[in-house]
Motif scaffolding. Structure first.
Motif, PDB file in Angstrom:
ATOM      1  N   TYR A  63     -35.430  22.972  48.355  1.00 28.36           N
ATOM      2  CA  TYR A  63     -35.204  21.676  48.208  1.00 28.36           C
ATOM      3  C   TYR A  63     -33.689  21.299  48.835  1.00 28.36           C
ATOM      4  CZ  TYR A  63     -33.703  17.143  46.080  1.00 28.36           C
ATOM      5  OH  TYR A  63     -33.412  16.049  45.915  1.00 28.36           O
ATOM      6  N   LYS A 104     -41.207  20.648  52.263  1.00 26.36           N
ATOM      7  CA  LYS A 104     -42.270  19.729  51.222  1.00 26.36           C
ATOM      8  C   LYS A 104     -43.483  20.810  50.840  1.00 26.36           C
ATOM      9  CE  LYS A 104     -40.581  15.276  52.378  1.00 26.36           C
ATOM     10  NZ  LYS A 104     -40.028  15.580  53.762  1.00 26.36           N
ATOM     11  N   ILE A 195     -43.596  16.498  40.199  1.00 26.58           N
ATOM     12  CA  ILE A 195     -43.113  16.814  41.703  1.00 26.58           C
ATOM     13  C   ILE A 195     -44.345  17.002  42.629  1.00 26.58           C
ATOM     14  CG2 ILE A 195     -42.417  18.753  43.231  1.00 26.58           C
ATOM     15  CD1 ILE A 195     -40.566  19.736  41.040  1.00 26.58           C
ATOM     16  N   LEU A 198     -45.238  13.236  43.403  1.00 22.28           N
ATOM     17  CA  LEU A 198     -44.180  12.577  44.295  1.00 22.28           C
ATOM     18  C   LEU A 198     -44.275  12.867  45.634  1.00 22.28           C
ATOM     19  CD1 LEU A 198     -42.051  10.671  43.955  1.00 22.28           C
ATOM     20  CD2 LEU A 198     -40.363  12.522  43.997  1.00 22.28           C
ATOM     21  N   LEU A 199     -44.579  14.406  45.877  1.00 20.84           N
ATOM     22  CA  LEU A 199     -44.848  14.811  47.239  1.00 20.84           C
ATOM     23  C   LEU A 199     -46.123  14.174  47.829  1.00 20.84           C
ATOM     24  CD1 LEU A 199     -43.796  18.396  46.742  1.00 20.84           C
ATOM     25  CD2 LEU A 199     -42.450  16.619  48.056  1.00 20.84           C
ATOM     26  N   ASP A 234     -37.226  11.759  48.670  1.00 20.39           N
ATOM     27  CA  ASP A 234     -36.488  13.101  48.454  1.00 20.39           C
ATOM     28  C   ASP A 234     -35.412  13.172  47.699  1.00 20.39           C
ATOM     29  OD1 ASP A 234     -38.472  13.732  50.727  1.00 20.39           O
ATOM     30  OD2 ASP A 234     -37.180  13.715  52.228  1.00 20.39           O
ATOM     31  N   LEU A 237     -36.492  13.433  44.081  1.00 17.78           N
ATOM     32  CA  LEU A 237     -37.016  14.695  43.674  1.00 17.78           C
ATOM     33  C   LEU A 237     -36.186  15.513  42.674  1.00 17.78           C
ATOM     34  CD1 LEU A 237     -38.772  16.308  46.950  1.00 17.78           C
ATOM     35  CD2 LEU A 237     -39.832  16.100  44.387  1.00 17.78           C
ATOM     36  N   CYS A 238     -34.901  15.003  43.138  1.00 13.00           N
ATOM     37  CA  CYS A 238     -33.706  15.665  42.190  1.00 13.00           C
ATOM     38  C   CYS A 238     -33.941  15.598  40.637  1.00 13.00           C
ATOM     39  CB  CYS A 238     -32.412  15.242  42.804  1.00 13.00           C
ATOM     40  SG  CYS A 238     -30.851  16.022  41.838  1.00 13.00           S
TER      41      CYS A 238
END
Length: 257
Positions: A63, A104, A195, A198-199, A234, A237-238
């Motif tokens: 990441y 990713k 995750i 989302l990706l 992106d 993602l945190c």
């Protein structure tokens, strides 16, 4: 890699100067929003990831490299806004976009193996993860400029399309393996699945229209709105990287319904 239509011109020139006059104002506004919002957020999240988060929680190193590639692209965007003409800026921008895409993939594979093969933690080991990061950078630095020099632009579409099957495999395999992964905490299952979703969403909803299809098929404004949304995904993602964030996020969504 952005604007696959005329790779020979868009990759090595300032994107703003290649647009028509009526498109230039809209493009500059989008780029300013991109720089003013994403630059401080990216720097803050890089600091947070490197200094606050525990390295054992999630694929932090992948990441971090993803955010670093985004940071370089933001700097190139500033160069474009001030009208600096440089063929190297376009190459570096698209190179970093390719680097971010493959990191990713690394995140998706790590999350998939964490659920399906928890005993196989090679992607989470410090030495192997550092080696994989070096290989990703080396592959992109060598293959991308080589394709430009040799005018093999079809290879760039192939590089952009390769992660697609991997995202599908990781999401499908992880979803099927969730009931059997009794050794993995429920919170980790939710986080890993979030995750991967989302990706998957970013690649197939936001990136595929830009990477694969010809630009004429997508209106100019919609194309750049997709471009503007990509870096925000992106950064989102945190939220999935911090333990406990997913449960609180789901609780907030349920309480608002």
């Amino acid at each position: 890699m952005f604007y696959i239509r005329h790779l020979g011109s868009y990759i090595v020139t300032n994107t703003i100067t290649k647009c028509y006059q009526h498109e230039r104002y809209f493009l500059e506004v989008v780029m300013w929003i991109y720089v003013c919002v994403c630059l401080p957020l990216t720097v803050l999240i890089i600091y947070y990831v490197c200094c606050v988060m525990q390295r054992s929680q999630v694929p932090v190193i992948y990441y971090t490299n993803l955010l670093l590639s985004n940071l370089i692209r933001i700097c190139i965007m500033i160069v474009w806004i001030i009208r600096v003409e440089s063929s190297m800026s376009g190459i570096i921008y698209n190179l970093c976009e390719m680097v971010g895409l493959y990191f990713k993939v690394c995140i998706a594979l790590e999350r998939c193996f964490f659920i399906t093969l928890p005993l196989l933690d090679c992607l989470r080991q410090p030495k192997s993860s550092v080696l994989l990061c070096v290989l990703v950078w080396a592959f992109c630095i060598v293959s991308f400029p080589l394709a430009i020099v040799l005018h093999q632009f079809i290879h760039l579409r192939i590089y952009a399309a390769l992660p697609g099957p991997l995202f599908i495999f990781c999401l499908a395999r992880t979803f099927r393996a969730l009931p059997a992964a009794t050794s993995v905490p429920t919170q980790e299952k939710r986080r890993s699945l979030g995750i991967l979703i989302l990706l998957f969403f970013k690649y197939f909803v936001l990136m595929i229209p830009i990477y694969i299809f010809h630009n004429e098929r997508i209106p100019f404004e919609i194309n750049w709105i997709f471009f503007l949304l990509c870096p925000f995904v992106d950064l989102v993602l945190c939220l999935f990287m911090r333990q406990g964030r997913i449960d609180r996020l789901l609780a907030c969504l349920c309480s608002s319904v």
